[in-house]
Design an enzyme around this catalytic site. Sequence first.
Site, mmCIF file in Angstrom:
data_model
loop_
_atom_site.group_PDB
_atom_site.id
_atom_site.type_symbol
_atom_site.label_atom_id
_atom_site.label_comp_id
_atom_site.label_asym_id
_atom_site.label_seq_id
_atom_site.Cartn_x
_atom_site.Cartn_y
_atom_site.Cartn_z
ATOM 1 N N HIS A 101 0.817 -1.212 0.000
ATOM 2 C CA HIS A 101 0.000 0.000 0.000
ATOM 3 C C HIS A 101 0.852 1.263 0.000
ATOM 4 O O HIS A 101 0.438 2.290 -0.552
ATOM 5 C CB HIS A 101 -0.952 -0.003 1.201
ATOM 6 C CG HIS A 101 -2.142 -0.881 1.019
ATOM 7 N ND1 HIS A 101 -3.393 -0.586 1.525
ATOM 8 C CD2 HIS A 101 -2.289 -2.070 0.374
ATOM 9 C CE1 HIS A 101 -4.247 -1.541 1.194
ATOM 10 N NE2 HIS A 101 -3.591 -2.463 0.504
ATOM 11 N N TRP A 240 -8.030 -15.874 2.140
ATOM 12 C CA TRP A 240 -8.161 -16.346 0.759
ATOM 13 C C TRP A 240 -7.791 -17.825 0.632
ATOM 14 O O TRP A 240 -8.248 -18.494 -0.283
ATOM 15 C CB TRP A 240 -7.253 -15.540 -0.168
ATOM 16 C CG TRP A 240 -7.672 -14.135 -0.414
ATOM 17 C CD1 TRP A 240 -8.485 -13.675 -1.435
ATOM 18 C CD2 TRP A 240 -7.300 -12.972 0.331
ATOM 19 N NE1 TRP A 240 -8.632 -12.315 -1.352
ATOM 20 C CE2 TRP A 240 -7.913 -11.853 -0.283
ATOM 21 C CE3 TRP A 240 -6.491 -12.767 1.463
ATOM 22 C CZ2 TRP A 240 -7.754 -10.551 0.198
ATOM 23 C CZ3 TRP A 240 -6.331 -11.472 1.942
ATOM 24 C CH2 TRP A 240 -6.956 -10.381 1.316
#
Length: 340
Positions: A101, A240
């Site tokens: 990020h 995930w």
Amino acid sequence: MRSFRAVRNFSTTAKRLSQAPKASTPNASSGNGFVLAFVAAAAGAGAYYYYANSPAAKVETFNATKADYQKVYDAIADKLIEDDDYDDGSYGPVLLRLAWHSSGTYNKSDNKFGSSGGTMRFKPEASHAANNGLVNARNFLKPIHEKFPWISTGDLYTLGGVTAVQELGGPIIPWKRGRVDEPESASPPDGSLPDASQGATHVRNVFNRQGFNDQEMVALIGAHALGRCHKQNSGFEGPWTFSPTMFTNDFYKLLLDDKWQWKKWDGNPQYEDVKTKSLMMLPTDMALATDKNFKKWATAYAKDQDLFFKDFSAAFSKMLNNGVDFPQGTEIWEFKPKNA
């Protein structure tokens, strides 16, 4: 090894020095709790940290070598083992997210933003909705920065991501030092990072802005091999993969081989696996299975983990370096994993 003099636009450097906190307050913080008392610059073969007690700033020299940066890497790796009181027993995934990020704000059209300025340490960028929860990664790295105050925040955040990938079983990530911390005014605008609720067109727009092609986009999204989402941070929930602290190609295998359905719940729209209902995929993830060109690469990575590792290493290294004005001759380094 030749040390360098801080000659990269000295007038610019002097202006940055006036922004530096006083040396007598090494734990001073901004609203996000992580502004250290050192502004770091690295170029050539050395690293510099400096402080300002008055407009006439003093400069202190530290000639950092690759061995010094390896010590920083090792300290992060050791702390990952020692401090396991976080998601699934590891801070590694959130360190990767911090590096990702911090770097993913780059805009190739004007060569601005990205990891160079270390501006995630300031409230404006830290408070962007996409960065919710990253205070955990910044706080994890705070004692590392106090131990090695000569390293810039941008270098520390990106090296933290490199360490996380390598120590959790992923590929070696080539890395360069030389990010120069910038003042708060250099923070990127909100909305620079991907919106997980969108589809293939949005994914391409965001990554094209950073200079990535389809293959690199698919490889970078493979970072979702690690970690999980938290409803309180992003509005999404769950991991995930079944091994969220191991860097593998399982993300692609599960995406393409399992059956997925919309999750019925009170959070943001997301997918859940039909079989166990314990895994999740974001709409942006599902774009890799529905877009023809994205799927080509996702399929290749599902079949060949070595290929995924190679391509992720190259794309992630590029992401970390985007927008950084490295001094000419800056070496590319690879660090030895502690788990090797």
